[in-house]
Enzyme design. Structure first.
Site, PDB file in Angstrom:
ATOM      1  N   CYS A   1      47.685  48.701  27.676  1.00  0.00           N
ATOM      2  CA  CYS A   1      47.538  49.130  29.067  1.00  0.00           C
ATOM      3  C   CYS A   1      48.740  49.982  29.480  1.00  0.00           C
ATOM      4  CB  CYS A   1      47.432  47.904  29.975  1.00  0.00           C
ATOM      5  SG  CYS A   1      47.428  48.296  31.727  1.00  0.00           S
TER       6      CYS A   1
ATOM      7  N   CYS B   1      49.516  50.955  32.449  1.00  0.00           N
ATOM      8  CA  CYS B   1      49.825  50.788  33.877  1.00  0.00           C
ATOM      9  C   CYS B   1      50.760  49.626  34.148  1.00  0.00           C
ATOM     10  CB  CYS B   1      48.524  50.603  34.647  1.00  0.00           C
ATOM     11  SG  CYS B   1      47.387  51.977  34.401  1.00  0.00           S
TER      12      CYS B   1
ATOM     13  N   CYS C   1      43.641  47.196  25.823  1.00  0.00           N
ATOM     14  CA  CYS C   1      42.427  47.525  26.563  1.00  0.00           C
ATOM     15  C   CYS C   1      41.179  47.285  25.716  1.00  0.00           C
ATOM     16  CB  CYS C   1      42.498  48.981  27.016  1.00  0.00           C
ATOM     17  SG  CYS C   1      41.189  49.465  28.138  1.00  0.00           S
TER      18      CYS C   1
ATOM     19  N   CYS D   1      41.835  44.559  28.570  1.00  0.00           N
ATOM     20  CA  CYS D   1      42.753  43.418  28.648  1.00  0.00           C
ATOM     21  C   CYS D   1      41.992  42.121  28.976  1.00  0.00           C
ATOM     22  CB  CYS D   1      43.827  43.685  29.699  1.00  0.00           C
ATOM     23  SG  CYS D   1      43.175  43.827  31.384  1.00  0.00           S
TER      24      CYS D   1
ATOM     25  N   CYS E   1      40.532  45.165  36.461  1.00  0.00           N
ATOM     26  CA  CYS E   1      41.275  46.212  35.752  1.00  0.00           C
ATOM     27  C   CYS E   1      42.403  46.700  36.651  1.00  0.00           C
ATOM     28  CB  CYS E   1      40.341  47.361  35.383  1.00  0.00           C
ATOM     29  SG  CYS E   1      41.168  48.705  34.507  1.00  0.00           S
TER      30      CYS E   1
END
Length: 163
Positions: free
Chosen positions: A102, A104, A121, A123, A132
């Protein structure tokens, strides 16, 4: 814990690496070919850089994202630049780490996180609860959900070219 986020774009930008240099180094930084943004902060300059994802993994992650959205009954964000930057980050991590970690979130040790698998991902929160953090896969009741489960290669390139 998974903090809520109203702007995935901001979190997706955390896939970049920050470097801070003195004012004297500013000219050299501006010439760097991998510079994506330069922001002045008093006497220092912050330079945000990123590795470009390979075309192969960009396409792999684009296709994966479309397939997963269809299979999970989720949709891409109404702002496709969010979708594009997250897919770009997943592809970059696939290139550099061997897995679509991920993009982010912040990690102290990305390799350990890849081995753990929790944030690869899709996750665990996405698989278990359709949550998400990146806003790549949104349920239809999410205020930011668009109506599409597809994004073209051309859209990906166009929406991430200035990053």
């Amino acid at each position: 814990s998974n903090p809520s986020c109203s702007c995935a774009y901001t979190h997706a930008r955390t896939m970049t690496t920050m470097f801070t240099t003195s004012t004297a180094s500013r000219a050299a930084i501006m010439r760097a070919s991998n510079t994506t943004r330069i922001a002045r902060r008093s006497s220092t300059t912050s330079v945000v850089t990123r590795a470009a994802a390979s075309e192969k993994n960009l396409e792999v992650m684009r296709k994966f994202s479309e397939q997963y959205a269809r299979g999970s009954g989720t949709y891409f964000c109404m702002d496709k630049s969010v979708t594009a930057v997250v897919i770009q980050g997943l592809a970059e991590h696939k290139d550099t780490l061997g897995a679509p970690l991920c993009p982010c979130r912040h990690y102290d040790d990305k390799e350990a996180e890849v081995a753990n698998g929790f944030w690869n991902c899709p996750c665990v929160p996405m698989r278990e609860r359709k949550e998400c953090h990146c806003m790549l896969f949104l349920t239809e009741d999410n205020d930011f959900a668009g109506e599409e489960q597809t994004i073209t290669t051309e859209e990906l390139i166009e929406l991430t070219e200035d990053m």
